[in-house]
Design an enzyme around this catalytic site. Structure first.
Site, PDB file in Angstrom:
ATOM      1  N   HIS A  18      34.484 -37.865  19.807  1.00 52.97           N
ATOM      2  CA  HIS A  18      34.811 -38.493  21.096  1.00 52.97           C
ATOM      3  C   HIS A  18      34.837 -40.003  20.929  1.00 52.97           C
ATOM      4  O   HIS A  18      33.818 -40.682  21.101  1.00 52.97           O
ATOM      5  CB  HIS A  18      33.781 -38.060  22.155  1.00 52.97           C
ATOM      6  CG  HIS A  18      34.133 -38.460  23.558  1.00 52.97           C
ATOM      7  ND1 HIS A  18      34.040 -37.598  24.623  1.00 52.97           N
ATOM      8  CD2 HIS A  18      34.583 -39.622  24.067  1.00 52.97           C
ATOM      9  CE1 HIS A  18      34.415 -38.222  25.731  1.00 52.97           C
ATOM     10  NE2 HIS A  18      34.743 -39.459  25.421  1.00 52.97           N
ATOM     11  N   HIS A  20      37.460 -43.235  21.977  1.00 49.37           N
ATOM     12  CA  HIS A  20      38.689 -43.807  22.556  1.00 49.37           C
ATOM     13  C   HIS A  20      39.078 -45.006  21.706  1.00 49.37           C
ATOM     14  O   HIS A  20      38.262 -45.919  21.509  1.00 49.37           O
ATOM     15  CB  HIS A  20      38.442 -44.268  23.991  1.00 49.37           C
ATOM     16  CG  HIS A  20      37.991 -43.173  24.913  1.00 49.37           C
ATOM     17  ND1 HIS A  20      38.869 -42.374  25.603  1.00 49.37           N
ATOM     18  CD2 HIS A  20      36.749 -42.734  25.246  1.00 49.37           C
ATOM     19  CE1 HIS A  20      38.192 -41.502  26.348  1.00 49.37           C
ATOM     20  NE2 HIS A  20      36.893 -41.698  26.141  1.00 49.37           N
ATOM     21  N   ASN A  22      40.916 -47.794  22.072  1.00 50.96           N
ATOM     22  CA  ASN A  22      40.746 -49.175  22.567  1.00 50.96           C
ATOM     23  C   ASN A  22      39.326 -49.488  23.022  1.00 50.96           C
ATOM     24  O   ASN A  22      38.991 -50.662  23.217  1.00 50.96           O
ATOM     25  CB  ASN A  22      41.762 -49.480  23.668  1.00 50.96           C
ATOM     26  CG  ASN A  22      43.146 -49.683  23.095  1.00 50.96           C
ATOM     27  OD1 ASN A  22      43.379 -50.613  22.338  1.00 50.96           O
ATOM     28  ND2 ASN A  22      44.058 -48.765  23.406  1.00 50.96           N
ATOM     29  N   THR A 101      45.361 -43.300  24.940  1.00 44.99           N
ATOM     30  CA  THR A 101      46.376 -43.116  25.978  1.00 44.99           C
ATOM     31  C   THR A 101      47.634 -43.873  25.590  1.00 44.99           C
ATOM     32  O   THR A 101      47.610 -45.111  25.531  1.00 44.99           O
ATOM     33  CB  THR A 101      45.870 -43.709  27.315  1.00 44.99           C
ATOM     34  OG1 THR A 101      44.450 -43.535  27.401  1.00 44.99           O
ATOM     35  CG2 THR A 101      46.560 -43.067  28.496  1.00 44.99           C
ATOM     36  N   ARG A 103      50.708 -46.015  25.831  1.00 44.26           N
ATOM     37  CA  ARG A 103      51.127 -46.970  26.874  1.00 44.26           C
ATOM     38  C   ARG A 103      52.520 -47.484  26.586  1.00 44.26           C
ATOM     39  O   ARG A 103      52.941 -47.539  25.433  1.00 44.26           O
ATOM     40  CB  ARG A 103      50.173 -48.169  26.896  1.00 44.26           C
ATOM     41  CG  ARG A 103      49.037 -48.053  27.884  1.00 44.26           C
ATOM     42  CD  ARG A 103      48.139 -49.285  27.815  1.00 44.26           C
ATOM     43  NE  ARG A 103      47.482 -49.418  26.535  1.00 44.26           N
ATOM     44  CZ  ARG A 103      47.435 -50.552  25.841  1.00 44.26           C
ATOM     45  NH1 ARG A 103      48.018 -51.654  26.304  1.00 44.26           N
ATOM     46  NH2 ARG A 103      46.805 -50.604  24.682  1.00 44.26           N
ATOM     47  N   ASP A 142      45.576 -40.183  31.135  1.00 42.59           N
ATOM     48  CA  ASP A 142      44.750 -40.967  32.044  1.00 42.59           C
ATOM     49  C   ASP A 142      44.891 -40.355  33.436  1.00 42.59           C
ATOM     50  O   ASP A 142      45.986 -40.349  34.005  1.00 42.59           O
ATOM     51  CB  ASP A 142      45.223 -42.428  32.038  1.00 42.59           C
ATOM     52  CG  ASP A 142      44.325 -43.329  32.868  1.00 42.59           C
ATOM     53  OD1 ASP A 142      43.701 -42.821  33.833  1.00 42.59           O
ATOM     54  OD2 ASP A 142      44.259 -44.532  32.572  1.00 42.59           O
ATOM     55  N   GLY A 175      39.937 -41.382  31.768  1.00 43.19           N
ATOM     56  CA  GLY A 175      40.265 -42.325  32.835  1.00 43.19           C
ATOM     57  C   GLY A 175      39.179 -42.325  33.900  1.00 43.19           C
ATOM     58  O   GLY A 175      38.275 -41.482  33.882  1.00 43.19           O
ATOM     59  N   HIS A 202      37.134 -34.760  29.923  1.00 45.91           N
ATOM     60  CA  HIS A 202      35.978 -35.432  30.531  1.00 45.91           C
ATOM     61  C   HIS A 202      35.657 -34.648  31.807  1.00 45.91           C
ATOM     62  O   HIS A 202      36.498 -34.562  32.702  1.00 45.91           O
ATOM     63  CB  HIS A 202      36.322 -36.873  30.912  1.00 45.91           C
ATOM     64  CG  HIS A 202      36.349 -37.819  29.754  1.00 45.91           C
ATOM     65  ND1 HIS A 202      37.238 -37.705  28.722  1.00 45.91           N
ATOM     66  CD2 HIS A 202      35.579 -38.906  29.468  1.00 45.91           C
ATOM     67  CE1 HIS A 202      37.011 -38.688  27.846  1.00 45.91           C
ATOM     68  NE2 HIS A 202      36.014 -39.432  28.273  1.00 45.91           N
ATOM     69  N   GLU A 205      31.541 -36.513  34.771  1.00 46.67           N
ATOM     70  CA  GLU A 205      30.958 -37.763  34.265  1.00 46.67           C
ATOM     71  C   GLU A 205      30.242 -38.484  35.406  1.00 46.67           C
ATOM     72  O   GLU A 205      29.339 -39.296  35.188  1.00 46.67           O
ATOM     73  CB  GLU A 205      32.081 -38.642  33.682  1.00 46.67           C
ATOM     74  CG  GLU A 205      31.589 -39.832  32.898  1.00 46.67           C
ATOM     75  CD  GLU A 205      32.725 -40.678  32.315  1.00 46.67           C
ATOM     76  OE1 GLU A 205      33.906 -40.346  32.528  1.00 46.67           O
ATOM     77  OE2 GLU A 205      32.408 -41.681  31.652  1.00 46.67           O
TER      78      GLU A 205
HETATM   79  C1  6MZ Z   1      33.027 -44.815  29.710  1.00 51.49           C
HETATM   80  N1  6MZ Z   1      33.536 -43.526  30.000  1.00 51.49           N
HETATM   81  C2  6MZ Z   1      34.871 -43.194  30.051  1.00 51.49           C
HETATM   82  N2  6MZ Z   1      35.258 -42.291  30.987  1.00 51.49           N
HETATM   83  C3  6MZ Z   1      36.559 -41.972  31.147  1.00 51.49           C
HETATM   84  N3  6MZ Z   1      37.539 -42.509  30.411  1.00 51.49           N
HETATM   85  C4  6MZ Z   1      37.213 -43.401  29.471  1.00 51.49           C
HETATM   86  C5  6MZ Z   1      35.874 -43.773  29.234  1.00 51.49           C
HETATM   87  N4  6MZ Z   1      35.860 -44.653  28.214  1.00 51.49           N
HETATM   88  C6  6MZ Z   1      37.161 -44.832  27.847  1.00 51.49           C
HETATM   89  N5  6MZ Z   1      37.972 -44.094  28.627  1.00 51.49           N
HETATM   90  C7  6MZ Z   1      39.447 -44.034  28.610  1.00 51.49           C
HETATM   91  O1  6MZ Z   1      39.922 -44.607  27.409  1.00 51.49           O
HETATM   92  C8  6MZ Z   1      40.752 -45.739  27.669  1.00 51.49           C
HETATM   93  C9  6MZ Z   1      40.602 -46.784  26.598  1.00 51.49           C
HETATM   94  O2  6MZ Z   1      41.096 -46.301  25.380  1.00 51.49           O
HETATM   95  P1  6MZ Z   1      42.637 -46.044  25.066  1.00 51.49           P
HETATM   96  O3  6MZ Z   1      43.424 -47.165  25.682  1.00 51.49           O
HETATM   97  O4  6MZ Z   1      43.001 -44.712  25.642  1.00 51.49           O
HETATM   98  O5  6MZ Z   1      42.704 -46.063  23.556  1.00 51.49           O
HETATM   99  C10 6MZ Z   1      40.317 -46.187  29.069  1.00 51.49           C
HETATM  100  O6  6MZ Z   1      41.326 -46.931  29.712  1.00 51.49           O
HETATM  101  C11 6MZ Z   1      40.034 -44.858  29.760  1.00 51.49           C
HETATM  102  O7  6MZ Z   1      41.230 -44.246  30.195  1.00 51.49           O
HETATM  103 ZN    ZN Z   2      35.142 -40.829  26.937  1.00 52.94          ZN
END
Ligand code: 6MZ
Ligand code: ZN
Length: 348
Positions: A18, A20, A22, A101, A103, A142, A175, A202, A205
């Site tokens: 898990h 992300h 960015n 995500t 873009r 998202d 998201g 998710h 949360e």
């Molecule tokens: C803290 N808890 C969380 N809950 C939900 N979504 C999250 C998150 N942390 C990150 N993201 C998701 O990941 C994106 C950034 O990475 P990417 O641009 O996709 O690589 C965020 O904009 C959100 O959509």
């Molecule tokens: Zn997450």
């Protein structure tokens, strides 16, 4: 940050499921991005939550917006993805499922397709350089973007699943959890499942999503991100736990993320303890190692110190995560062999 972590946790081979993209950008990479775009006037304090600091979940989502401003070309994505992959490898992660995500940025010519292609390029580049890590990709939906974009993302993910030699394995639903409702995304998620994409969602949360979780658990998803409020001890219900257990759906648990984002008050209150005690598949993950200033070794050490886990128990925790990966059984077997080979060195 490095010297606080015991060498055992660094050397422990780990699986990260898990992360992300960015949210995983480190300080040195942010520095490089800031120097590429000085006109944005973005300071470092705006992209990460330091030691002992907390933010509301809402404020965390503001941080992603800032990072997205810094990462808006193919060149940026390539740099960010290769840096993130190498950092995970340096932290002892042997298998990584990265999620992001796609873009579109009209002013730079970035499209959702080229976004995914660039992440795949980074994965292949690291592989050709011999970086010791197996990396796969989950395309993220998202939830804020609604039904139509979700459908479009599923189609893109399906195309890449069929053309990426097993690098694209599935979908993530993420998201801001306070925006939108899962029922609007159900047809897209169902379609994804039917075409063979794995689903990591998710779920719960925040406390207000019990009805949505109940609905989405019927898919059922292949893994759950957070699931913080599913358990009755956290305000959820036995019915939700029963569904998760019945389908044996692993949980991706991110301690620092939940405490810094203030959905969990204290580490000792983290829902890890409920699921782990039940013997339910529970995988320690980082979520956003850059934004939350952590790494996977720290998360394992934190889980061990908070819940009094022995080294053997920590080893089992990282080993059992292998069974929760989305890559096929042959990859699981290779990883299990790697764990066997590395064990004497880690316990020396
Ligand atoms: C803290 N808890 C969380 N809950 C939900 N979504 C999250 C998150 N942390 C990150 N993201 C998701 O990941 C994106 C950034 O990475 P990417 O641009 O996709 O690589 C965020 O904009 C959100 O959509
Ligand atoms: Zn997450």
């Amino acid at each position: 940050m490095d010297n606080e972590v015991d060498v055992f946790y660094r050397e422990l081979p780990k699986v990260e499921l898990h992360a992300h993209l960015n949210g995983s950008v480190s300080c040195p990479t942010i520095e490089k991005l800031i120097s590429r775009k000085p006109h944005l006037n973005i300071g470092h304090g705006m992209t990460a939550i330091g030691k002992g600091q907390r933010r509301t979940l809402d404020e965390c989502f503001q941080v992603f917006k800032v990072i997205h401003q810094l990462v808006d070309t193919e060149e940026d994505i390539l740099m960010v993805a290769t840096d993130v992959i190498k950092e995970f490898a340096a932290d002892g992660v042997k298998y990584l499922e990265l999620r992001s995500t796609p873009r579109e940025e009209k002013h730079t010519g970035l499209t959702k397709k080229s976004y995914i292609e660039t992440v795949i390029k980074a994965i292949k580049q690291c592989k050709s350089e011999g970086v010791d890590i197996d990396v796969r990709f989950l395309v993220a939906i998202d939830r804020r973007n609604g039904t139509e974009v979700a459908m479009e993302t599923v189609k893109l993910a399906e195309d890449f699943m069929l053309s990426s030699d097993g690098l694209v394995l599935g979908l993530d639903l993420s998201g801001d959890p306070t925006v939108g409702h899962g029922k609007d995304l159900l047809p897209a998620l169902q379609k994804a499942k039917n075409c063979g994409l794995k689903l990591s969602l998710h779920l719960s949360e925040v406390p207000s999503q019990l009805e949505e979780s109940d609905l989405l658990l019927d898919l059922p998803p292949d893994r759950i991100g957070h699931g913080t409020f599913l358990h009755p001890a956290m305000g959820g219900s036995q019915g939700l736990v029963d569904k998760v257990v019945k389908h044996n759906i692993p949980l991706e648990l991110c301690l620092t993320s939940n405490v810094k984002g203030q959905t969990v008050a204290r580490y000792s209150d983290h829902h890890f303890k409920h699921w782990y005690q039940m013997g339910h598949p529970s995988v320690i993950c980082t979520d956003d190692k850059g934004v939350f200033s952590t790494d996977l070794s720290q998360e394992y050490q934190l889980a061990a110190s908070t819940f009094d886990l022995s080294r053997e128990a920590v080893w089992k925790l990282s080993h059992d995560a292998i069974d929760c990966i989305f890559a096929p059984d042959t990859v699981k077997q290779q990883l299990k062999q790697k764990w066997i080979d590395l064990k004497p060195q880690v316990f020396k």
